[in-house]
Write a protein that holds these residues in place. Structure first.
Motif, PDB file in Angstrom:
ATOM      1  N   ARG A  77     -33.445  14.229 -30.086  1.00 27.58           N
ATOM      2  CA  ARG A  77     -32.482  15.000 -29.294  1.00 27.58           C
ATOM      3  C   ARG A  77     -31.128  14.314 -29.354  1.00 27.58           C
ATOM      4  O   ARG A  77     -31.033  13.094 -29.270  1.00 27.58           O
ATOM      5  N   GLN A  78     -30.090  15.126 -29.481  1.00 22.77           N
ATOM      6  CA  GLN A  78     -28.731  14.585 -29.468  1.00 22.77           C
ATOM      7  C   GLN A  78     -27.906  15.286 -28.395  1.00 22.77           C
ATOM      8  O   GLN A  78     -27.896  16.508 -28.311  1.00 22.77           O
ATOM      9  N   ASN A 138     -21.957  10.306 -27.691  1.00 22.14           N
ATOM     10  CA  ASN A 138     -23.144  10.922 -28.286  1.00 22.14           C
ATOM     11  C   ASN A 138     -24.317   9.992 -28.054  1.00 22.14           C
ATOM     12  O   ASN A 138     -24.187   8.777 -28.253  1.00 22.14           O
ATOM     13  N   THR A 139     -25.444  10.547 -27.630  1.00 24.79           N
ATOM     14  CA  THR A 139     -26.683   9.782 -27.599  1.00 24.79           C
ATOM     15  C   THR A 139     -27.687  10.498 -28.487  1.00 24.79           C
ATOM     16  O   THR A 139     -27.797  11.721 -28.455  1.00 24.79           O
ATOM     17  N   VAL A 140     -28.387   9.713 -29.309  1.00 23.85           N
ATOM     18  CA  VAL A 140     -29.435  10.239 -30.186  1.00 23.85           C
ATOM     19  C   VAL A 140     -30.730   9.563 -29.771  1.00 23.85           C
ATOM     20  O   VAL A 140     -30.857   8.344 -29.864  1.00 23.85           O
ATOM     21  N   HIS A 141     -31.673  10.366 -29.309  1.00 23.29           N
ATOM     22  CA  HIS A 141     -32.920   9.828 -28.782  1.00 23.29           C
ATOM     23  C   HIS A 141     -34.082  10.314 -29.635  1.00 23.29           C
ATOM     24  O   HIS A 141     -34.360  11.511 -29.693  1.00 23.29           O
ATOM     25  N   VAL A 142     -34.735   9.365 -30.313  1.00 19.46           N
ATOM     26  CA  VAL A 142     -35.966   9.642 -31.057  1.00 19.46           C
ATOM     27  C   VAL A 142     -37.105   9.193 -30.151  1.00 19.46           C
ATOM     28  O   VAL A 142     -37.352   7.990 -30.009  1.00 19.46           O
ATOM     29  N   THR A 146     -36.414   5.134 -30.920  1.00 22.40           N
ATOM     30  CA  THR A 146     -35.131   4.508 -30.587  1.00 22.40           C
ATOM     31  C   THR A 146     -34.226   5.448 -29.795  1.00 22.40           C
ATOM     32  O   THR A 146     -34.395   6.667 -29.813  1.00 22.40           O
ATOM     33  N   HIS A 147     -33.238   4.835 -29.147  1.00 22.08           N
ATOM     34  CA  HIS A 147     -32.165   5.556 -28.456  1.00 22.08           C
ATOM     35  C   HIS A 147     -30.867   4.901 -28.894  1.00 22.08           C
ATOM     36  O   HIS A 147     -30.687   3.696 -28.754  1.00 22.08           O
ATOM     37  N   ARG A 148     -29.957   5.707 -29.475  1.00 21.68           N
ATOM     38  CA  ARG A 148     -28.694   5.185 -29.990  1.00 21.68           C
ATOM     39  C   ARG A 148     -27.524   5.827 -29.250  1.00 21.68           C
ATOM     40  O   ARG A 148     -27.538   7.033 -28.981  1.00 21.68           O
ATOM     41  N   LYS A 156     -22.643   2.146 -31.134  1.00 19.88           N
ATOM     42  CA  LYS A 156     -22.316   0.995 -30.298  1.00 19.88           C
ATOM     43  C   LYS A 156     -23.519   0.335 -29.641  1.00 19.88           C
ATOM     44  O   LYS A 156     -23.423  -0.812 -29.203  1.00 19.88           O
ATOM     45  N   HIS A 157     -24.648   1.041 -29.540  1.00 21.90           N
ATOM     46  CA  HIS A 157     -25.774   0.493 -28.775  1.00 21.90           C
ATOM     47  C   HIS A 157     -27.060   1.125 -29.260  1.00 21.90           C
ATOM     48  O   HIS A 157     -27.132   2.344 -29.441  1.00 21.90           O
ATOM     49  N   THR A 158     -28.084   0.307 -29.485  1.00 22.18           N
ATOM     50  CA  THR A 158     -29.409   0.792 -29.877  1.00 22.18           C
ATOM     51  C   THR A 158     -30.455   0.072 -29.042  1.00 22.18           C
ATOM     52  O   THR A 158     -30.370  -1.138 -28.839  1.00 22.18           O
ATOM     53  N   VAL A 159     -31.425   0.831 -28.541  1.00 23.38           N
ATOM     54  CA  VAL A 159     -32.515   0.256 -27.766  1.00 23.38           C
ATOM     55  C   VAL A 159     -33.805   0.973 -28.154  1.00 23.38           C
ATOM     56  O   VAL A 159     -33.783   2.145 -28.533  1.00 23.38           O
ATOM     57  N   SER A 160     -34.914   0.253 -28.100  1.00 16.92           N
ATOM     58  CA  SER A 160     -36.218   0.860 -28.405  1.00 16.92           C
ATOM     59  C   SER A 160     -36.589   1.862 -27.320  1.00 16.92           C
ATOM     60  O   SER A 160     -36.231   1.707 -26.159  1.00 16.92           O
ATOM     61  N   SER A 161     -37.333   2.897 -27.741  1.00 18.44           N
ATOM     62  CA  SER A 161     -37.801   3.908 -26.799  1.00 18.44           C
ATOM     63  C   SER A 161     -39.306   4.050 -26.901  1.00 18.44           C
ATOM     64  O   SER A 161     -39.859   4.143 -27.999  1.00 18.44           O
TER      65      SER A 161
END
Length: 194
Positions: A77-78, A138-142, A146-148, A156-161
């Motif tokens: 989702r973006q 913008n947030t891209v959530h897989v 991951t969530h970017r 600018k930011h990446t975290v595990s999901s």
């Protein structure tokens, strides 16, 4: 003939004055969609269309003015939106959240002075979110991966999901260490999925 030329010129000027449609920040294929939302106003929070206001300076209680979008639990989702802080007498106000139904997951907040940071961990994501400046988020959530977070088109930011059920929120929300007053105007809200 002159009337046609003048009309064509007027139409050309009108078309060039319209803002360009935004594109997703990552390669697709993406499908645009419009999830349903509810408005959340608590404490001194007030929502007027896409203007979100916290009118009090209290550092306690549930102070929020937000849109909460429909829950999703799979896929990629973006979210895209543009915010402009028109006043910020307080500090540490959450602007955009990707929330897990069991509790907070990712919260993008702003401090007075324009620093954007991740509420969980406190890492600086970007600077320059000063009063009157328009910022693209913008947030891209897989889900399950991951969530970017992108600011003005740059990652600018990446975290595990982990897996689970999530939803997007944006507006103005007092963080645990924050306080108002604050007024934030959002625009250009779009959602994509793949």
């Amino acid at each position: 003939m002159r009337l046609v030329t003048t009309g064509a010129l007027a139409i050309g000027l009108l078309v060039t004055a319209l803002p360009a449609a935004a594109d997703p920040v990552e390669s697709g294929p993406w499908t645009s969609y419009e999830p349903t939302f509810t408005v959340q106003e608590r404490g001194c929070g007030d929502v007027n269309d896409l203007t979100f206001k916290l009118s009090c300076s209290t550092g306690s209680g549930d102070q929020r003015a937000e849109r909460r979008y429909a829950t999703y639990s799979s896929g990629t989702r973006q979210f895209e939106g543009y915010f402009k802080i028109t006043s910020l007498e307080g500090t540490r106000i959450s602007l955009k959240q990707t929330f897990k139904t069991t509790g907070p997951f990712f919260m993008l907040a702003v401090e007075r002075g324009g620093r954007l940071y991740s509420v969980h961990g406190g890492n600086t994501i970007a600077t320059g979110a000063t009063i009157g400046t328009t910022v693209r988020v913008n947030t891209v959530h897989v889900v399950g991966s991951t969530h970017r977070t992108y600011i003005n088109g740059s990652l600018k930011h990446t975290v595990s999901s982990e897996s689970g059920s999530f939803y997007d929120k944006f507006g103005a929300y007092r963080t645990g260490s924050g306080k108002g007053p604050a007024t934030v105007e959002w625009s250009g809200i779009q959602f994509w999925r793949k």
